[in-house]
Scaffold this motif. Structure first.
Motif, short mmCIF file in Angstrom:
data_model
loop_
_atom_site.label_atom_id
_atom_site.label_comp_id
_atom_site.label_asym_id
_atom_site.label_seq_id
_atom_site.Cartn_x
_atom_site.Cartn_y
_atom_site.Cartn_z
N ILE A 101 32.15 41.36 46.39
CA ILE A 101 31.72 41.91 45.09
C ILE A 101 31.22 40.78 44.18
N ALA A 106 27.46 41.56 44.49
CA ALA A 106 27.28 42.58 43.45
C ALA A 106 27.16 41.94 42.08
N THR A 112 28.63 47.46 42.24
CA THR A 112 30.00 46.98 42.39
C THR A 112 30.96 48.06 42.86
#
Lengths: 375, 324
Positions: free
Chosen positions: B156, B160, B168
């Motif tokens: 993440i 992300a 996310t």
């Protein structure tokens, strides 16, 4: 076997000879073969040390000796199927005159099964438990000989029939067959590619005596009918006496004695051969306690200098623990590596030549020391 | 496969399910709190509704037989009651909504992990000590020891939050409207990448390590020597002799693992806020939503039993020795 016979047998081959074959070369000629096993954190084990022998077309040779004497290692190194830590350190293995030792793995695959196939001990483990026996027999026919699947299956069924298993059992799995049947199936598999030589690594050891006799009779019949060349590894000297033309006795990685079965069994020259024979029961002799050989084979990481049997030998002389004996050949075709028979002794016709052919005349080795003969 | 073997395995599965249903009944009756007390924390629940609940499940009658009979009857008809947390929605609907996201995430994760793990493990075990074995073995061990959230967090952070390549969390963009079904599918796939990678990585280590040792064990079997003696190429020996045999013990392991597909998803789903059974379990626990939990427990047990049954049947198909 004469050369004429070899030519006849080779003419019967279903598949052409390997292209590199040397005309007139014997079927198998092993010279000065040594095999070492690397051991973690220690010296390597010299499992086979300077072994030489020769096998003619159609001949059956027995290989005997105690466990760990290098019989199986010798056989496996012929087709280079040694465990990962094993390596041929020197010597040559010539099949039809072609040296197999320098061959790459890929080149070697050409000779496996098509020229030299094997029958292993305990066919339960040697057969794949989750494949039908017919498929396992057909596999090399299909892949190695490039036969279509149907033809391979048909051939597999024929082979099963040849070894005395009903064709419809081709669809059975190994665990559905009896021990004797599995061994027969294994033999059928070994014959799949019409090999020049079949090596039997204790093919009857795991079987009961009745089945053992059946399997030996089968091998005998196949030898006769197919002109099979056979190398039979076994502890069981009676198996060799029954099936083989010649026998090679190994001790601690070396050849102790080798020669025609009758000569060697009736008049053993090497003290180890004599001991080995006397530790085997004889059905015709009086009941007696079997002889044992005191001590155990040497540690092959550090083999003793001189003759390896010397520490256990009743006839050991000072020279035995210092110098390795030279192989000498007698006129009756027996060769021995023992200081009791030094080069130039009576009856000895040649020394230091191992893999040469069997001598001509019948110059019987006259004076046999006490090591000879059965007690 | 004989009918007897099949029947035997089926009977065992059914028996297990019966025991599970009974245990599930007892477990939730033994837990603290009654529907009345829990419902009283939720404003808007009328006394009439609570009385109706008590009457329906026989809560004013003895545990055995009345409550048990009511429970078993309801369970058999697929009635698991109403969720407290989701304003009285039926439990089957609550779980049903969350079932497919989990199946897609964990199912695909298992699929990729099995393919990659078995291939990597087989190769590493066959070529023991090779570069693939050493590097792959090290990575496998590291991944094996990492829980999903430890794998998921860095993903993440990097992909992300950092690079912004993937969202996310969630399964769809919040409040998005889609021009077509394909559009929606693409958005779903976009959201799926990171959680799926996490699950795959989390599972692949174990499979590769287990397959490696299974192959190494098979490699020393006599029939492998036979196959080599037949002059088959190394690759063929691996493919046609070693791999199928090494796969046998793996079938059981994979099946047991598949049984935990739903249970194993909890941390992975929570990290990515994936609307599956995992997040539902956490929510239901927090809200003491016993009917939903009861439903989830039953579902989890059911998947484990089913996976084991499938393993037995597949094993019986793969290994002729068990076809009794």
């Amino acid at each position: 076997m004469t050369v004429q016979d070899a030519a006849t047998l080779r003419a019967r081959r279903q598949w052409p000879m390997p292209k590199q074959a040397v005309p007139g070369a014997p079927l198998l000629e092993v010279e000065d073969l040594s095999v070492r096993f690397r051991m973690p954190g220690g010296p390597s084990v010299k499992a086979v040390d300077g072994v030489s022998f020769r096998l003619e077309d159609g001949e059956a040779m027995g290989l005997a000796g105690e466990s760990g004497c290098g019989k199986t290692t010798t056989a496996l190194s012929l087709v280079r199927l040694l465990p990962a830590n094993g390596r041929i350190s020197s010597g040559s293995v010539r099949l039809f005159g072609i040296d197999l030792v320098p061959k790459t793995e890929r080149q070697m695959a050409r000779y496996r099964w098509r020229e030299i196939s094997m029958v292993f001990q305990g066919a339960m483990n040697a057969l794949n438990p989750v494949k039908r026996v017919g498929d396992q027999i057909a596999e090399p026919i299909e892949i190695r000989l490039g036969q279509p699947r149907g033809a391979a299956q048909k051939r597999a069924a024929e082979l099963l029939d040849l070894v005395g298993i009903p064709e419809k059992r081709a669809s059975a799995y190994p665990h559905e067959l009896s021990g004797g049947m599995r061994q027969r199936a294994m033999i059928a598999m070994a014959l799949a590619c019409d090999p020049a030589l079949v090596i039997g690594d204790e093919p009857t050891t795991a079987l009961d005596v009745m089945v053992q006799a059946q399997i030996l009779a089968l091998l005998e019949r196949l030898r006769r009918d197919l002109g099979l060349s056979l190398m039979l590894i076994t502890h069981d000297l009676s198996v060799i006496a029954e099936t083989c033309d010649r026998v090679m006795i190994m001790y601690a990685g070396r050849v102790a004695e080798e020669g025609p079965v009758r000569r060697l069994f009736s008049a053993p020259r090497h003290p180890y051969t004599a001991k080995l024979l006397s530790s085997f029961p004889n059905i015709r002799a009086d009941r007696r306690t079997l002889d044992t050989i005191p001590g155990s084979p040497p540690d092959l990481r550090k083999p003793p200098p001189g003759c390896r049997f010397a520490p256990r030998c009743a006839h050991a002389m000072p020279v035995c623990t210092e110098e390795a004996p030279t192989e000498v050949r007698f006129a009756d075709g027996v060769r021995v590596a023992c200081h009791l028979f030094p080069p130039g002794a009576q009856g000895v016709v040649a020394s230091g030549v191992a893999a040469s052919g069997i001598g001509g005349g019948l110059v019987r080795a006259a004076a046999l020391p006490s090591a000879g003969g059965r007690p | 496969m004989s009918g007897r073997y099949l029947l035997q395995k089926l009977a065992r599965a059914v028996l297990t399910i019966i025991v599970i249903v009974l245990l599930n009944f007892l477990l939730f009756r033994a837990m603290p709190g009654s529907p009345a007390r829990i419902a009283s924390h939720h404003p808007g629940v009328t006394q009439a509704a609570i009385d109706q609940l008590a009457a329906r499940w026989g809560l004013d009658k003895p545990l055995i037989p009345d409550q048990l009979v009511a429970y078993v009857n309801a369970t058999l008809t697929g009635d698991f009651g109403l969720s407290y947390q989701f304003r009285g929605e039926p439990v089957t609907e609550v779980i049903g909504d969350r079932f497919w996201p989990t199946m897609i995430l964990i199912g695909l994760g298992e699929l990729f992990a099995i393919i990659i793990g078995l291939a990597l493990g087989a190769y590493a075990g066959w070529r023991r000590g090779s570069a693939v074995d050493r590097v792959g073995g090290g990575i496998s061990l590291v991944l094996y020891s990492m829980p999903y959230f430890v794998i998921g967090m860095p993903l993440i952070i990097v992909f992300a939050a950092g690079l912004g390549w993937f969202p996310t969390s969630g399964m769809f963009d919040a409040g998005a409207t889609y021009a077509s079904g394909l559009d929606q599918l693409l958005d779903f796939a976009h959201h799926l990448v990171l959680p799926l990678t996490t699950v795959t990585l989390g599972l692949v280590g174990a499979y590769s390590i287990l397959m490696r040792s299974a192959i190494m064990e098979t490699r020393s079997e006599d029939y492998i020597t036979t196959a080599r003696a037949k002059g088959l190429t190394d690759g063929r020996v691996l493919r046609t002799h070693a791999f199928p045999n090494a796969l046998l013990p793996m079938v059981t392991i994979i099946a047991i693992d598949l049984g935990y597909v739903v249970a194993g998803a909890i941390t992975a789903e929570v990290v990515f806020n994936w609307p599956g059974i995992g997040t539902l379990t956490v929510d239901a626990l927090q809200a003491r939503d016993y009917p939903v939990l009861q439903g989830i427990f039953l579902l989890l047990s059911f998947t484990v039993v089913l996976a084991n049954l499938v393993a037995d049947l597949v094993y019986g198909f793969l290994d002729p020795r068990v076809r009794v």
